[in-house]
Structures are given as structure tokens and as C-alpha cells.
Design a protein around this motif. Structure first.
Motif, PDB file in Angstrom:
ATOM      1  N   TRP A   1     -44.631 -38.465  -1.890  1.00 47.78           N
ATOM      2  CA  TRP A   1     -43.931 -38.328  -3.075  1.00 47.78           C
ATOM      3  C   TRP A   1     -43.872 -36.832  -3.235  1.00 47.78           C
ATOM      4  CZ3 TRP A   1     -41.263 -40.199  -6.833  1.00 47.78           C
ATOM      5  CH2 TRP A   1     -40.977 -39.652  -8.005  1.00 47.78           C
ATOM      6  N   PHE A   2     -44.718 -36.117  -2.918  1.00 50.62           N
ATOM      7  CA  PHE A   2     -44.998 -34.727  -3.153  1.00 50.62           C
ATOM      8  C   PHE A   2     -43.774 -33.749  -2.493  1.00 50.62           C
ATOM      9  CE2 PHE A   2     -46.069 -30.203  -2.039  1.00 50.62           C
ATOM     10  CZ  PHE A   2     -46.266 -29.577  -3.376  1.00 50.62           C
ATOM     11  N   VAL A   3     -43.876 -34.091  -1.169  1.00 53.25           N
ATOM     12  CA  VAL A   3     -42.560 -33.516  -0.212  1.00 53.25           C
ATOM     13  C   VAL A   3     -41.175 -34.350  -0.822  1.00 53.25           C
ATOM     14  CG1 VAL A   3     -41.730 -33.717   1.993  1.00 53.25           C
ATOM     15  CG2 VAL A   3     -44.127 -33.773   1.633  1.00 53.25           C
ATOM     16  N   PHE A   4     -40.957 -35.328  -1.206  1.00 55.52           N
ATOM     17  CA  PHE A   4     -39.518 -35.634  -1.448  1.00 55.52           C
ATOM     18  C   PHE A   4     -39.317 -35.655  -2.926  1.00 55.52           C
ATOM     19  CE2 PHE A   4     -40.502 -38.261   2.585  1.00 55.52           C
ATOM     20  CZ  PHE A   4     -39.253 -37.527   3.189  1.00 55.52           C
ATOM     21  N   ALA A   5     -40.131 -35.629  -3.808  1.00 57.08           N
ATOM     22  CA  ALA A   5     -39.612 -35.525  -5.419  1.00 57.08           C
ATOM     23  C   ALA A   5     -40.476 -34.957  -6.144  1.00 57.08           C
ATOM     24  CB  ALA A   5     -39.479 -37.180  -5.815  1.00 57.08           C
ATOM     25  N   GLY A   6     -42.189 -34.755  -5.936  1.00 58.36           N
ATOM     26  CA  GLY A   6     -42.973 -34.135  -6.744  1.00 58.36           C
ATOM     27  C   GLY A   6     -42.930 -32.805  -6.963  1.00 58.36           C
ATOM     28  N   TRP A   7     -42.450 -31.901  -6.014  1.00 60.34           N
ATOM     29  CA  TRP A   7     -42.788 -30.458  -6.460  1.00 60.34           C
ATOM     30  C   TRP A   7     -41.495 -30.202  -7.364  1.00 60.34           C
ATOM     31  CZ3 TRP A   7     -38.488 -27.453  -4.826  1.00 60.34           C
ATOM     32  CH2 TRP A   7     -37.522 -27.977  -3.934  1.00 60.34           C
ATOM     33  N   TRP A   8     -40.176 -30.652  -6.993  1.00 58.71           N
ATOM     34  CA  TRP A   8     -39.090 -30.335  -8.164  1.00 58.71           C
ATOM     35  C   TRP A   8     -39.237 -30.928  -9.419  1.00 58.71           C
ATOM     36  CZ3 TRP A   8     -35.536 -33.665  -9.696  1.00 58.71           C
ATOM     37  CH2 TRP A   8     -35.342 -35.027  -8.992  1.00 58.71           C
ATOM     38  N   LEU A   9     -39.959 -32.026  -9.639  1.00 58.56           N
ATOM     39  CA  LEU A   9     -40.091 -32.534 -10.879  1.00 58.56           C
ATOM     40  C   LEU A   9     -40.981 -31.676 -11.623  1.00 58.56           C
ATOM     41  CD1 LEU A   9     -39.999 -36.363 -10.300  1.00 58.56           C
ATOM     42  CD2 LEU A   9     -38.395 -35.204 -11.635  1.00 58.56           C
ATOM     43  N   ALA A  10     -42.166 -31.353 -10.915  1.00 60.80           N
ATOM     44  CA  ALA A  10     -43.105 -30.439 -11.468  1.00 60.80           C
ATOM     45  C   ALA A  10     -42.576 -29.158 -11.748  1.00 60.80           C
ATOM     46  CB  ALA A  10     -44.155 -30.375 -10.542  1.00 60.80           C
ATOM     47  N   LEU A  11     -41.734 -28.479 -10.968  1.00 61.27           N
ATOM     48  CA  LEU A  11     -41.140 -27.311 -11.338  1.00 61.27           C
ATOM     49  C   LEU A  11     -40.200 -27.326 -12.372  1.00 61.27           C
ATOM     50  CD1 LEU A  11     -41.019 -24.562  -9.946  1.00 61.27           C
ATOM     51  CD2 LEU A  11     -38.901 -25.197  -8.747  1.00 61.27           C
ATOM     52  N   GLY A  12     -39.640 -28.539 -12.828  1.00 59.82           N
ATOM     53  CA  GLY A  12     -38.474 -28.732 -13.720  1.00 59.82           C
ATOM     54  C   GLY A  12     -39.640 -28.818 -15.210  1.00 59.82           C
ATOM     55  N   HIS A  13     -40.839 -29.631 -15.131  1.00 56.64           N
ATOM     56  CA  HIS A  13     -41.538 -29.646 -16.137  1.00 56.64           C
ATOM     57  C   HIS A  13     -42.239 -28.072 -16.487  1.00 56.64           C
ATOM     58  CE1 HIS A  13     -41.728 -33.677 -17.232  1.00 56.64           C
ATOM     59  NE2 HIS A  13     -41.752 -34.071 -16.030  1.00 56.64           N
ATOM     60  N   LEU A  14     -42.570 -27.550 -15.454  1.00 56.88           N
ATOM     61  CA  LEU A  14     -43.195 -26.018 -15.610  1.00 56.88           C
ATOM     62  C   LEU A  14     -42.033 -25.099 -16.321  1.00 56.88           C
ATOM     63  CD1 LEU A  14     -45.508 -24.233 -14.867  1.00 56.88           C
ATOM     64  CD2 LEU A  14     -44.685 -23.720 -12.659  1.00 56.88           C
ATOM     65  N   PHE A  15     -40.910 -25.168 -15.773  1.00 55.93           N
ATOM     66  CA  PHE A  15     -39.810 -24.255 -16.530  1.00 55.93           C
ATOM     67  C   PHE A  15     -39.716 -24.681 -17.917  1.00 55.93           C
ATOM     68  CE2 PHE A  15     -37.870 -23.415 -12.192  1.00 55.93           C
ATOM     69  CZ  PHE A  15     -38.454 -22.168 -12.110  1.00 55.93           C
TER      70      PHE A  15
END
Length: 146
Positions: free
Chosen positions: A84-98
Motif C-alpha cells: 500500500w505504501f509503495v502504490f498509494a500511501g506515500w502520495w495520499l500522505a503527501l496530500g494530507h501533509l500539504f
């Protein structure tokens, strides 16, 4: 839903919470299209609903909440979280962070920034968690259950 949670959820949607919920729904759609990602798609839709209305709900570890382990809290869940982290988690987390950084600029946006930070952590490692109402969690704790 208590009135205060309702008001916070309305403000959340108006201040952009709907866009991150849409991001989760897109992740769910992409996972569903792959067919192999169907288990992740279901989880992503659950978290999309949570992202749309986060106040009055919380994410808890499923094995701690239910008192027993399952597939999502086992080694396979760990592997699923890595995928999940590789395919979707990192960009969703980045969106929440921004979104959190943008909202933290104002005093009024601080509770929403905090909610985005919690959702960013959930976006990185969602498998093995369950979304429950705060009231249900408080009742379990009052009865002596975690």
C-alpha cells in the motif's frame, strides 16, 4: 453525531476535506481496477468516508479494539501495508501533509491541520486499523476494554 462534531465536519468539507476524500476514492478506484488490489480498494473507501467526516470518529488498531488478531493484523497485513505504501500511501500522505501545512497558517485551521496529520499517518499504514465512533470507543473504555 454531536453538534460540535457536526459543525467541525461541515467546516472540514468546506475547507477542502472533500478533495482528500476524493483522493482516497481515486486510490480505491485504481486499486479496484487492478483486481488484485480489491482488498485495498475496500479499505481505501472506508478511509475515504472517514476522510470526508473525520470529527466524531477515530482510527484504532483492529486487534486492540476487537481483542483478537486477524489477517490484516498479521504478517500478511504487514506485507499489505508495504505494498500500500509503495502504490498509494506515500502520495495520499503527501496530500494530507500539504493540506495540513496550508491550514496550519491560520489559527482557525489548526484543528483541521491536526486532523490532516492524523490522516497522513493513517495513509502510510492503514491495514489493520478500524474506523470507529469516538462514543463507541469511550463506552468500551468505560467498560474496561481497550
Amino acid at each position: 453525531m454531536p453538534l460540535f462534531s457536526f459543525l467541525l465536519n461541515v467546516l472540514w468539507v468546506l475547507t477542502g476535506g472533500i478533495w482528500m476524500a476524493l483522493g482516497w476514492a481515486i486510490a480505491a478506484l485504481l486499486m479496484a481496477l487492478s483486481i488484485i488490489g480489491l482488498p485495498w480498494a475496500r479499505s481505501a473507501m472506508t478511509i475515504a468516508r472517514y476522510t470526508l467526516l473525520p470529527f466524531g470518529q477515530t482510527a484504532v488498531r483492529r486487534d486492540e479494539y476487537r481483542g483478537r488478531g486477524d489477517l490484516g493484523t498479521s504478517g500478511l497485513g504487514f506485507l499489505g501495508n508495504i505494498l500500500w505504501f509503495v502504490f498509494a500511501g506515500w502520495w495520499l500522505a503527501l496530500g494530507h501533509l500539504f493540506a495540513a501545512v496550508g491550514l496550519a497558517i491560520t489559527i482557525i485551521g489548526l484543528p483541521f491541520a491536526w486532523a490532516h496529520l492524523k490522516l497522513a499517518m493513517l495513509a502510510l499504514w492503514p491495514i489493520g486499523t478500524e474506523i470507529v465512533s469516538v462514543d463507541a470507543l469511550d463506552q468500551r473504555r468505560a467498560w474496561g476494554r481497550p
